[in-house]
Design an enzyme around this catalytic site. Structure first.
Site, PDB file in Angstrom:
ATOM      1  N   GLU A   9      11.402  46.527  10.395  1.00 55.69           N
ATOM      2  CA  GLU A   9      11.836  46.079  11.724  1.00 55.69           C
ATOM      3  C   GLU A   9      13.063  46.827  12.221  1.00 55.69           C
ATOM      4  OE1 GLU A   9      13.101  41.875  13.827  1.00 55.69           O
ATOM      5  OE2 GLU A   9      11.426  41.911  12.429  1.00 55.69           O
ATOM      6  N   ASP A 109      10.502  41.371   9.718  1.00 59.49           N
ATOM      7  CA  ASP A 109      10.958  40.029   9.341  1.00 59.49           C
ATOM      8  C   ASP A 109       9.784  39.058   9.375  1.00 59.49           C
ATOM      9  OD1 ASP A 109      13.517  40.977   9.116  1.00 59.49           O
ATOM     10  OD2 ASP A 109      14.194  40.209  11.059  1.00 59.49           O
ATOM     11  N   TYR A 318      17.384  35.417   4.667  1.00 57.82           N
ATOM     12  CA  TYR A 318      17.052  35.462   6.096  1.00 57.82           C
ATOM     13  C   TYR A 318      17.719  34.299   6.822  1.00 57.82           C
ATOM     14  CZ  TYR A 318      14.252  36.328  10.254  1.00 57.82           C
ATOM     15  OH  TYR A 318      13.853  36.627  11.535  1.00 57.82           O
TER      16      TYR A 318
END
Length: 690
Positions: A9, A109, A318
Site C-alpha cells: 500500500e 492493509d 495496525y
C-alpha cells in the site's frame, strides 16, 4: 523475465516486505523516483512494488457542475485531483511491471480501504480478476513471512464489496449534497459564494454538535449554595462539605451556615469500603484517540498520523481496529521480553514475567480483521522517534503492559462529622494495592485524598466554615475526544473515517476550538437543512446505511442492491431540495455574510464599547471601531498573518488579545495596543508572547 509481483500500500511497507521475505540481499530498483525491490525466495524471483494509498478514485463522467450526479467511474487519482499528481509515477511503475508478473499477491492493509486499493490496482493496472492476499496486523519480519507462506488464495470479497459500497455511497452522498448546497448559493443571484459541504456522516455529526450548542445556549442557570467546613488535623487541613451537597433555598443555607459556625466537629461515623479496579482493556482506535487527546492534546487526526508512522516502522500493530482483544497467537511473552530490553520498561516487564503465568485483561469489543493495538517485538531506538511519536509509543506500550497487571485495590473512606447538630462529610480515597496502576503511570487519572486515622467520638478543630453561592452549569462542550466517542456510540462513521470527518468540519469553518463551539455558519447549515431537508442530517438514515454496508460485508446483501437503494433515497432527497433551493440559497447567503462579519470582530473597543473589526484597505489590514466616525480608535495588525480572536482581554491595556498565525512560524498571542506595557521587552529573547 517473469516474477511474482507483490503490491504494497505504501513505500515503507514495500521495503519492510522485501527485507522480511528476501533470502539474502534484495535489490533496490529506482524508476522516476519510485523505489521497488527485487529478491529471490525459494529460488523464485519476486518484486515488491508500492502504491501510495488510492491510485484510483471515483469521478463524475459529466464534468459540468450540476446535481443530481449518478453517472460515475473509477479513474486514476492523478486525473481526478491535482493534489494526487504525485501518484502518477507509482501508477506508471506498476503498469510497467504488470506484463511480466506470473503471479500477483496483494499486500495492502487488511481492511476495506486496503482491499479497494489492491483490487483497483489488480483490475485496472494488472488486468486480473483475483489474486492471493497477504493478511497481517504488523510489519514485523515474522508476521510478514507467515502471511506470505499462508496467503489467502483470493481477495477478501466480503470486505472488498463492503469497501466498494462505502466508496460509492459516500461519493454519491458527498458530491451531490455538496453541489446542492453550493449551487443553491450560486443560483441565488447573490454575490456571496462559498464551497459548502455536507455528507452522509458529516451532516448528522454537525447536527449533534449543534444540539449540544443549543443546550448550552438555552440553559438557565439555577442558584444553589454549598457549605464547607475546613478541618484542622495536626498540621494538615481538610475540606468537609455539608451533607446536602447543594442547598436550593438561600434561607436554609444561611441557617445551616449560622448554626455550623463553631470551632469543634465530632466524628459521628467512619465507613471504609474497599473495591477493585480492573486494568483498562488494550487500545482500539477510538480509545487510543481519546487517551492521546486527554494526555497530550493530540487531535484524533494527529493521533492517527502518528500511529500510522509507528505502524509503518513496524513497532506497533495496525492502528485502525475496533478490537480490545489480544490473542495469544501474537506471542505475548516474546513481545514482553523485547520490551524489557528498553530501560523505560525493564522493571515493569520483569514484574510481569516473574508471575506464574501471563494473564491479559481484554475488553468486550472485537474486530474480525485485526486485534487490539499493541507494541511489536521490533522495539525502536527512542532517539529515532520524534517527540510526538515517543509520547504515543509510550502510551501504547504502557496500556499494553497495564493489561497484564493485577486489579488495583482502592479504599474509600466516608467520615460523618457533627458540627452543632449539622452533618458534614469528609471523603478520602487511597490506593491499597497498586496492581496495574503502577504499570500505567503516568496515565492514571485518579486522585488520592489521604485522610489520617480517625476514631468515632473524636473531636476535631474547625478552622473556619464558608458558604458559597454557585450556579448550575450547562452541559460541557464536546472535545475532539468526546465527540469521537459519541460518534462511535451512535454508529456514525467508522474507526477509519471519524477523525477525517471532524477535520472537515473544522476546515469548513463549521466548528472551532478545542472545546468545540459551532460557528454561526455551522448552526445555519444545520437549521436550514433541518427545516427544508431533514433527511440529510438524519442519524437514523446514516445508521441504516451503515447496517446495510455491514450486511454486504457479511454476505447478507449484494453491493449493487444497497447502492441502488441509496441512489433512490438520494434522488428523493435532492428532488425535495430542488423545490426549495432558492429559499435555502438565500438563507445560506445571509448566514455566510453573518459568519464572515463575525470572524472580523476581535473584541470590544476599550474607548466606547463598540466592536473592534478587522478592516482591509488598499491591501493592508488594521483594526478599527464599528462606531467610526464617532470613535476613531485604530490599531495596526501584523502583516502577512491570519488573526483570530481569543475572547480574552489584556489586563494592562484592556484591548482584546488575538492569536497571530504566520505560515511556517509558531503562532503567538498579543494584545492590540502597540504601546501596551506588556510589549516593553518585545524582541528580547522572544518575549513577544502573552
Amino acid at each position: 523475465m517473469s516474477y511474482i509481483l507483490i503490491v504494497a500500500e505504501k513505500p515503507t511497507a514495500a521495503k519492510k516486505i522485501a527485507e522480511s521475505l528476501a533470502e539474502g540481499k534484495f535489490k533496490v530498483i529506482k524508476k522516476n523516483d519510485v523505489e521497488y525491490y527485487y529478491f529471490e525466495r525459494k529460488g523464485k524471483p519476486h518484486i515488491v512494488a508500492p502504491a501510495v494509498g488510492h491510485l484510483f478514485n471515483l469521478s463524475s463522467i459529466n464534468k459540468k457542475w450540476f446535481y443530481p450526479v449518478f453517472d460515475y467511474e473509477w479513474k486514476p487519482s492523478y486525473l481526478v485531483s491535482k493534489f494526487s499528481l504525485f501518484s502518477k509515477k507509482y501508477f506508471e511503475v506498476l503498469k510497467e511491471l504488470a506484463p511480466n508478473a506470473s503471479e500477483v499477491i496483494i499486500a495492502t492493509d487488511y481492511d476495506t480501504e486496503g482491499e479497494v486499493i489492491g483490487y483497483n490496482i489488480l483490475r485496472f493496472l494488472l488486468n486480473r480478476k483475483d489474486a492471493k492476499r497477504m493478511k497481517f496486523s504488523t510489519l514485523t519480519k515474522e508476521e510478514l513471512i507467515d502471511s506470505y507462506e499462508n496467503a489467502m488464495k483470493t481477495l477478501d470479497w466480503g470486505q472488498l464489496e463492503a469497501g466498494l459500497a462505502r466508496h460509492e455511497i459516500d461519493w454519491l452522498w458527498g458530491i451531490n449534497l455538496t453541489r446542492a448546497l453550493t449551487l443553491s448559493l450560486k443560483n441565488n443571484g447573490n454575490r456571496v459564494f462559498s464551497i459548502l459541504s455536507t455528507g452522509r456522516v458529516q451532516g448528522p455529526t454537525l447536527s449533534l454538535l449543534v444540539k449540544r450548542e443549543e443546550e448550552i445556549e438555552n440553559f438557565k442557570p439555577k442558584p444553589y449554595w454549598q457549605i464547607f467546613a475546613f478541618i484542622k488535623i495536626g498540621k494538615a487541613k481538610y475540606q468537609a462539605i455539608y451533607e446536602e451537597d447543594k442547598i436550593w433555598e438561600k434561607e436554609k443555607a444561611q441557617k445551616v451556615f449560622s448554626q455550623s459556625n463553631k470551632k469543634v466537629a465530632r466524628v459521628l461515623k467512619i465507613k471504609r469500603r474497599q473495591y477493585e479496579q480492573l486494568p483498562p482493556p488494550p487500545f482500539n482506535t477510538t480509545d487510543l484517540q481519546t487517551e492521546s487527546y486527554n494526555h497530550f492534546g493530540f487531535s484524533p487526526m494527529q493521533t492517527m498520523n502518528l500511529a500510522e508512522s509507528l505502524y509503518q516502522r513496524g513497532i506497533i500493530s495496525y492502528p485502525r481496529t475496533s478490537s480490545q482483544k489480544l490473542p495469544s497467537s501474537i506471542g505475548l511473552k516474546s513481545i514482553l521480553q523485547s520490551l524489557g530490553k528498553l530501560p523505560s520498561y525493564n522493571k515493569i516487564v520483569n514484574k510481569i514475567l516473574s508471575g506464574n503465568e501471563l494473564h491479559v485483561v481484554e475488553g468486550s469489543k472485537d474486530d474480525p480483521a485485526h486485534p487490539a493495538i499493541y507494541p511489536t517485538k521490533e522495539v525502536p531506538n527512542p532517539n529515532e522517534l520524534t517527540p510526538q511519536e515517543r509520547k504515543l509509543y509510550d502510551l501504547i506500550v504502557k496500556r499494553f503492559l497495564a493489561a497484564f497487571g493485577d486489579p488495583s485495590i482502592r479504599e474509600a473512606m466516608h467520615v460523618v462529622l457533627d458540627i452543632n447538630g449539622n452533618k458534614f462529610i469528609l471523603k478520602g480515597v487511597k490506593t491499597v494495592k497498586e496492581g496495574w496502576r503502577e504499570f500505567y503511570y503516568p496515565y492514571v487519572a485518579d486522585r488520592e485524598i489521604l485522610l489520617p486515622e480517625l476514631r468515632e467520638g473524636e473531636e476535631l478543630e474547625v478552622e473556619k466554615v464558608e458558604i458559597l453561592e454557585k450556579k448550575t452549569e450547562p452541559p460541557a462542550r464536546y472535545t475532539q475526544a468526546s465527540i469521537i466517542k459519541e460518534m462511535e456510540k451512535r454508529g456514525l462513521g467508522t474507526k477509519a473515517t471519524r477523525s477525517e470527518i471532524l477535520k472537515t468540519l473544522y476546515d469548513r469553518n463549521y466548528i472551532i476550538g478545542k472545546s468545540i463551539k459551532v460557528t454561526s455558519l455551522g448552526k445555519a447549515v444545520v437549521k436550514i437543512l433541518e427545516q427544508y431537508s431533514p433527511k440529510i442530517i438524519s442519524e437514523e438514515l446514516t445508521r441504516k446505511l451503515e447496517e446495510e454496508m455491514e450486511n454486504v460485508y457479511n454476505g447478507k446483501k449484494k453491493r449493487e442492491e444497497i447502492v441502488k437503494e441509496a441512489k433512490k433515497l438520494l434522488e428523493e432527497i435532492l428532488s425535495d431540495f430542488k423545490k426549495v433551493e432558492e429559499k435555502i440559497g438565500k438563507e445560506l447567503s445571509s448566514a455566510i455574510m453573518s459568519s464572515r462579519n463575525e470572524k472580523r470582530i476581535l473584541g470590544k473597543c476599550p474607548s466606547c464599547g463598540g466592536d473592534l473589526i478587522i478592516i482591509s484597505y488598499k491591501g493592508k489590514a488594521f483594526v478599527g471601531c464599528s462606531n467610526y466616525p464617532k470613535c476613531k480608535t485604530i490599531y495596526p495588525l501584523p502583516r502577512n498573518a491570519r488573526i483570530e480572536a481569543t475572547g480574552k482581554v489584556c489586563e494592562k491595556c484592556n484591548t482584546p488579545i488575538v492569536r497571530v498565525f504566520r505560515k511556517g512560524k509558531r503562532a503567538f498571542s498579543m494584545c492590540l495596543d502597540p504601546n501596551c506595557p506588556t510589549k516593553a521587552n518585545w524582541g528580547e529573547n522572544g518575549n513577544n508572547k502573552k
